[in-house]
Design a protein around this motif. Structure first.
Motif, PDB file in Angstrom:
ATOM      1  N   LEU A   1      22.997  79.518  36.599  1.00 26.22           N
ATOM      2  CA  LEU A   1      22.726  78.176  37.099  1.00 26.22           C
ATOM      3  C   LEU A   1      22.288  78.261  38.553  1.00 26.22           C
ATOM      4  CD1 LEU A   1      25.705  76.057  35.678  1.00 26.22           C
ATOM      5  CD2 LEU A   1      23.350  76.097  34.864  1.00 26.22           C
ATOM      6  N   ASP A   2      21.247  77.496  38.889  1.00 29.45           N
ATOM      7  CA  ASP A   2      20.798  77.356  40.272  1.00 29.45           C
ATOM      8  C   ASP A   2      21.340  76.051  40.840  1.00 29.45           C
ATOM      9  OD1 ASP A   2      19.421  79.736  40.170  1.00 29.45           O
ATOM     10  OD2 ASP A   2      17.498  78.803  39.677  1.00 29.45           O
ATOM     11  N   VAL A   3      21.928  76.138  42.034  1.00 35.32           N
ATOM     12  CA  VAL A   3      22.498  74.969  42.702  1.00 35.32           C
ATOM     13  C   VAL A   3      21.652  74.655  43.928  1.00 35.32           C
ATOM     14  CG1 VAL A   3      24.559  73.961  43.723  1.00 35.32           C
ATOM     15  CG2 VAL A   3      24.787  75.689  41.915  1.00 35.32           C
ATOM     16  N   HIS A   4      21.064  73.474  43.940  1.00 36.66           N
ATOM     17  CA  HIS A   4      20.260  73.030  45.083  1.00 36.66           C
ATOM     18  C   HIS A   4      21.094  72.038  45.896  1.00 36.66           C
ATOM     19  CE1 HIS A   4      17.189  70.869  47.397  1.00 36.66           C
ATOM     20  NE2 HIS A   4      16.521  72.004  47.341  1.00 36.66           N
ATOM     21  N   ILE A   5      21.344  72.370  47.176  1.00 43.10           N
ATOM     22  CA  ILE A   5      22.222  71.585  48.034  1.00 43.10           C
ATOM     23  C   ILE A   5      21.401  70.970  49.161  1.00 43.10           C
ATOM     24  CG2 ILE A   5      24.314  71.624  49.423  1.00 43.10           C
ATOM     25  CD1 ILE A   5      25.074  74.218  47.980  1.00 43.10           C
ATOM     26  N   SER A   6      21.559  69.671  49.369  1.00 41.90           N
ATOM     27  CA  SER A   6      20.903  68.982  50.482  1.00 41.90           C
ATOM     28  C   SER A   6      21.907  68.807  51.618  1.00 41.90           C
ATOM     29  CB  SER A   6      20.374  67.614  50.042  1.00 41.90           C
ATOM     30  OG  SER A   6      19.405  67.762  49.013  1.00 41.90           O
ATOM     31  N   ASP A   7      21.451  69.013  52.859  1.00 41.71           N
ATOM     32  CA  ASP A   7      22.330  68.951  54.025  1.00 41.71           C
ATOM     33  C   ASP A   7      22.880  67.533  54.223  1.00 41.71           C
ATOM     34  OD1 ASP A   7      21.782  71.605  54.559  1.00 41.71           O
ATOM     35  OD2 ASP A   7      20.067  71.128  55.849  1.00 41.71           O
ATOM     36  N   PRO A   8      24.058  67.420  54.820  1.00 39.62           N
ATOM     37  CA  PRO A   8      24.542  66.087  55.225  1.00 39.62           C
ATOM     38  C   PRO A   8      23.631  65.506  56.298  1.00 39.62           C
ATOM     39  CG  PRO A   8      25.965  67.819  56.086  1.00 39.62           C
ATOM     40  CD  PRO A   8      25.023  68.488  55.133  1.00 39.62           C
ATOM     41  N   LEU A   9      23.573  64.188  56.359  1.00 42.75           N
ATOM     42  CA  LEU A   9      22.618  63.507  57.221  1.00 42.75           C
ATOM     43  C   LEU A   9      23.318  62.827  58.392  1.00 42.75           C
ATOM     44  CD1 LEU A   9      20.375  61.843  54.488  1.00 42.75           C
ATOM     45  CD2 LEU A   9      20.033  64.053  55.638  1.00 42.75           C
ATOM     46  N   THR A  10      22.583  62.727  59.487  1.00 39.53           N
ATOM     47  CA  THR A  10      23.061  62.008  60.670  1.00 39.53           C
ATOM     48  C   THR A  10      22.744  60.522  60.538  1.00 39.53           C
ATOM     49  OG1 THR A  10      20.990  62.339  61.860  1.00 39.53           O
ATOM     50  CG2 THR A  10      22.654  64.080  62.041  1.00 39.53           C
ATOM     51  N   SER A  11      23.022  59.773  61.571  1.00 40.80           N
ATOM     52  CA  SER A  11      22.729  58.340  61.554  1.00 40.80           C
ATOM     53  C   SER A  11      21.235  58.060  61.553  1.00 40.80           C
ATOM     54  CB  SER A  11      23.373  57.665  62.767  1.00 40.80           C
ATOM     55  OG  SER A  11      22.885  58.250  63.979  1.00 40.80           O
ATOM     56  N   THR A  12      20.425  59.041  61.959  1.00 42.44           N
ATOM     57  CA  THR A  12      18.963  58.885  61.954  1.00 42.44           C
ATOM     58  C   THR A  12      18.327  59.585  60.758  1.00 42.44           C
ATOM     59  OG1 THR A  12      18.738  60.817  63.397  1.00 42.44           O
ATOM     60  CG2 THR A  12      18.871  58.649  64.459  1.00 42.44           C
ATOM     61  N   ASN A  13      19.136  59.928  59.733  1.00 42.59           N
ATOM     62  CA  ASN A  13      18.663  60.586  58.508  1.00 42.59           C
ATOM     63  C   ASN A  13      18.063  61.969  58.771  1.00 42.59           C
ATOM     64  OD1 ASN A  13      19.458  58.482  56.804  1.00 42.59           O
ATOM     65  ND2 ASN A  13      17.534  57.381  57.132  1.00 42.59           N
ATOM     66  N   SER A  14      18.511  62.626  59.781  1.00 45.35           N
ATOM     67  CA  SER A  14      18.124  64.022  60.016  1.00 45.35           C
ATOM     68  C   SER A  14      19.265  64.930  59.581  1.00 45.35           C
ATOM     69  CB  SER A  14      17.796  64.246  61.498  1.00 45.35           C
ATOM     70  OG  SER A  14      18.922  63.950  62.315  1.00 45.35           O
ATOM     71  N   SER A  15      18.965  66.230  59.465  1.00 45.36           N
ATOM     72  CA  SER A  15      19.963  67.178  58.976  1.00 45.36           C
ATOM     73  C   SER A  15      21.031  67.448  60.031  1.00 45.36           C
ATOM     74  CB  SER A  15      19.278  68.488  58.569  1.00 45.36           C
ATOM     75  OG  SER A  15      20.232  69.461  58.209  1.00 45.36           O
ATOM     76  N   MET A  16      22.257  67.580  59.562  1.00 42.98           N
ATOM     77  CA  MET A  16      23.357  67.916  60.466  1.00 42.98           C
ATOM     78  C   MET A  16      23.254  69.352  60.979  1.00 42.98           C
ATOM     79  SD  MET A  16      25.588  65.635  61.328  1.00 42.98           S
ATOM     80  CE  MET A  16      27.009  66.635  61.780  1.00 42.98           C
ATOM     81  N   ARG A  17      22.373  70.152  60.385  1.00 42.98           N
ATOM     82  CA  ARG A  17      22.166  71.515  60.895  1.00 42.98           C
ATOM     83  C   ARG A  17      21.528  71.497  62.286  1.00 42.98           C
ATOM     84  NH1 ARG A  17      22.742  75.879  57.528  1.00 42.98           N
ATOM     85  NH2 ARG A  17      23.087  75.420  55.322  1.00 42.98           N
ATOM     86  N   GLU A  18      20.823  70.408  62.607  1.00 47.29           N
ATOM     87  CA  GLU A  18      20.254  70.292  63.944  1.00 47.29           C
ATOM     88  C   GLU A  18      21.349  70.149  64.998  1.00 47.29           C
ATOM     89  OE1 GLU A  18      17.577  67.046  63.870  1.00 47.29           O
ATOM     90  OE2 GLU A  18      16.276  67.886  62.299  1.00 47.29           O
TER      91      GLU A  18
END
Length: 374
Positions: A135-152
């Motif tokens: 199985l392949d698991v595709h994960i989307s990053d959590p989002l900030t208040s401006t809908n950008s990635s929390m990785r930033e």
């Protein structure tokens, strides 16, 4: 006595109301709901302290400049959104107070450090894709208040994956990539997956996502699919070729019926037009035959009946010659331009082609001659 009691009770009630207005209680249970970069301050307040009164609240914050900034001024709501005014790397002190008819309560303060105090949210989306027996698991990053990635904001962010096929088969996997292939899975088995975001900086852990379940596939299923697709394509090709063949066969028969009709000439016509009985080749005209047939006249049957009768009697009398044609000598043939009187359109030796054509051989056999109108 009773009047004194009523007066004292009235004075006590007025004094109590005055004290409640002057000394308002502060907001209670001040909490800050902080998730990723979304910050909302909430509190409770006992409305019985000022019944039938309009209560408003004011919220301020102070930053490193030591200047108080008002965010929500005289708001009737028991909450205040601070998302757009607070930076995730700042350090702040928040305060809130209640106001009734120009009277204010004391301030309730709360320190807040977003980078440390804000909770980390789970992945915004998790999708499972079957890939054979894994199985392949595709994960989307959590989002900030401006809908950008929390990785930033948190580059050290990673994911903790928990998957299982039953109560006794729980597995754990950690990764930093957004696409993960779960190893050591069995074919044709249902697995459930849940994901959690983690950050070792301040040791943050998010909540787990809702479990997703999917069945793995296997190599047998792949080969069966290939075989079924192959057989299906063969059946489709067969029906296409069958339709094309039927259309071609129908067109061929239609063209053949038009170019080569099944109807044949009568047998006596075929014998007359052929050189011999056993030959299918048509009779060819020669220059000599064209010289003998200069002109053919077809006479009405009514004019020929008397002459045909006389001709028949001559044939039956057994005389040696009729005077026009001789079986032994060809000098009796009438030459073109001969001067012989005729009693009508055709003389006694003239016959129609209709009388000669049906049975040409019998006429020659009886008399050895063929009378034609020249």
């Amino acid at each position: 006595m009773c009047l004194n009691c009523l007066g004292f009770a009235w004075i006590l009630a007025v004094r109590t109301t005055f004290l409640r207005v002057i000394f308002l209680i502060t907001p209670q249970n001040v909490t800050l709901a902080a998730l990723n970069t979304n910050y909302t301050l909430t509190w409770d307040w006992d409305g019985s302290m000022a019944p039938n009164q309009d209560v408003t609240f004011t919220t301020d914050y102070i930053d490193k400049k030591f200047d108080w900034t008002t965010v929500c001024d005289n708001s009737s709501r028991k909450s205040c959104c601070l998302t757009e005014v607070l930076h995730h790397l700042g350090m702040y002190v928040l305060r809130v107070r209640a106001s009734v008819n120009g009277s204010h309560s004391n301030w309730t303060q709360k320190p807040f450090w977003p980078d440390k105090d804000a909770a980390l949210g789970p992945p915004s989306r998790v999708v499972l894709y079957p890939a054979g027996s894994v199985l392949d698991v595709h994960i989307s990053d959590p989002l900030t208040s401006t809908n950008s990635s929390m990785r930033e904001i948190r580059s050290e962010l990673y994911y903790h994956i928990v998957y299982w096929k039953g109560p006794a088969g729980v597995h754990n996997l950690s990764c930093q990539t957004n696409l993960v292939t779960l190893p050591d899975l069995k074919a044709w088995t249902v697995y459930c997956v849940t994901v959690q975001c983690r950050s070792n900086y301040f040791n943050k852990r998010s909540s787990f996502t809702r479990p997703l379940c999917m069945q793995t596939e296997g190599s047998t299923m792949v080969w069966w699919n290939i075989l079924l697709y192959f057989l299906g394509s063969l059946v489709i090709c067969f029906f296409i070729m069958l339709l094309l063949f039927c259309g071609f066969y129908k067109t061929y028969n239609s063209i053949k019926d038009k170019l080569f009709p099944s109807g044949q000439l009568p047998k006596h016509f075929q014998e007359y037009l052929s050189d011999s009985h056993s030959s299918d080749l048509p009779r060819l005209l020669t220059p000599e035959s064209e010289l003998l047939c200069d002109k053919v006249m077809i006479c009405p049957e009514a004019l020929l009946k008397p002459h045909l009768g006389r001709h028949s009697r001559q044939g039956s009398s057994g005389s040696s010659d009729s005077g026009m044609y001789s079986s032994g000598d060809s000098s009796g043939l009438r030459q073109p331009g001969s001067t012989q009187s005729s009693a009508g359109p055709c003389d006694s030796e003239q016959v129609t082609m209709q009388d000669v054509a049906p049975e040409p051989k019998s006429a020659i056999a009886d008399e050895g001659i063929m009378d034609m109108c020249m």
